[in-house]
Scaffold this active site. Structure first.
Site, PDB file in Angstrom:
ATOM      1  CG  ASP A   9      -1.348   3.937  -8.025  1.00 32.30           C
ATOM      2  OD1 ASP A   9      -1.786   4.275  -6.903  1.00 32.30           O
ATOM      3  OD2 ASP A   9      -1.911   4.260  -9.087  1.00 32.30           O
ATOM      4  CB  ALA A  10       0.664   0.636  -2.622  1.00 28.26           C
ATOM      5  CE  LYS A  11      -5.355   4.868  -6.356  1.00 25.58           C
ATOM      6  NZ  LYS A  11      -4.503   4.195  -7.378  1.00 25.58           N
ATOM      7  NE  ARG A  12      -0.938  -2.135   0.235  1.00 32.23           N
ATOM      8  CZ  ARG A  12      -1.391  -2.815  -0.820  1.00 32.23           C
ATOM      9  NH1 ARG A  12      -2.478  -2.400  -1.449  1.00 32.23           N
ATOM     10  NH2 ARG A  12      -0.774  -3.894  -1.232  1.00 32.23           N
TER      11      ARG A  12
END
Length: 287
Positions: free
Chosen positions: A96-99
């Site tokens: 869950d990095a949401k880059r």
């Protein structure tokens, strides 16, 4: 896409272990409750215990990268160890990095999280495409090439996002659609090239929001190849397992039901039982 792709492995995980996804979110207050220090060593131990508890009880983990990142390089080293342990336990991992970025910058993010053999290798990652789904063409191509997955933010639960995600597109093929609906349509179209019934590109639809309010067609998500949905917000944030069918309708069989604090708060001695109970309750609701 070969059957070794992420969509095929996700479908196999659903069949073997159900649709529960356990978050690894080492909040400061949870570390304290678990008797662990708020340090890189603490988040490492927390993550490893969650992996051990989930193995054989759930099939998917979702580590929230930010909680490791706040401890700098040592935090990333801790995350690398957690990811390695999860791979060894044959758990499917969504970072869950949401880059989100464009050009070579977003390509580098994809390489960090999706490249086989990378220190941060995961099976999939969350990604933002508010510069347009075309801006993440590099990570999409990489995911297809190496059998990984992406989950593109579409309709999130935080109220601050509502205005942006329900704003109307006023140019191009998606003119008149909400931003959220346009993202869902673009991802669904990209999945049509998949040879497996489940695509490897998914979307994030929060469990506490109404897809229809955002102009999203759930039937489109369910149309084969199905577009998988990562659905955070169950448990502590208010959504219930009994809501899955009603909220996601035809797309429900391909929803990844994410829980975190509702099981993590059970503590290190009881988290395994909490995961088992949650998995069983979810299976009953989806039966």
């Amino acid at each position: 896409m070969p059957d070794s792709g992420f969509g095929a492995r996700l479908a196999a995980t659903f069949a073997a272990h159900g649709q529960l996804c356990v978050g690894i979110d080492p909040h400061s207050f949870l570390l304290d409750a678990w008797g662990l220090p708020d340090s890189a060593a603490g988040v490492r131990e927390f993550g490893l215990r969650v992996v051990d508890a989930a193995a054989g009880r759930a099939g998917i983990l979702k580590p929230q990268v930010a909680f490791f990142e706040r401890h700098g390089s040592a935090g990333y080293s801790a995350l690398e160890r957690v990811l390695e342990q999860a791979r060894g336990a044959e758990l499917l991992v969504i970072a869950d990095a949401k880059r989100g970025d464009l050009g070579t910058s977003v390509d580098a993010y994809g390489q960090a999280w999706l490249t086989p053999g990378s220190a941060l290798e995961a099976d999939a990652m969350t990604i933002s495409a508010y510069q347009g789904v075309g801006s993440i063409a590099g990570p999409i191509a990489l995911a297809h090439d190496v059998g990984k997955g992406l989950f593109v933010l579409a309709a999130t639960s935080n109220p601050e996002s509502f205005g942006i995600q329900t704003a109307r597109v006023d140019t191009g093929e998606r003119s008149g659609d909400t931003v959220a609906a346009a993202i869902v349509k673009d991802v669904s179209v990209l999945n049509r090239a998949a040879s497996h019934p489940v695509g490897s590109l998914g979307v994030v639809l929060g469990a506490t929001v109404s897809a229809r309010t955002y102009g999203i067609s759930l039937d489109e998500l369910a149309s084969p190849p199905a577009t998988p949905v990562l659905a955070p917000g169950f448990g502590h944030q208010g959504a219930k397992f009994s809501d899955v069918r009603a909220r996601y309708e035809a797309a429900a069989p391909h929803v990844i039901v994410a829980v975190s604090r509702s099981v993590l708060s059970a503590g290190p001695g009881k988290i395994a039982d909490a995961i088992s109970r949650a998995s069983g309750e979810l299976r009953e609701c989806l039966a």
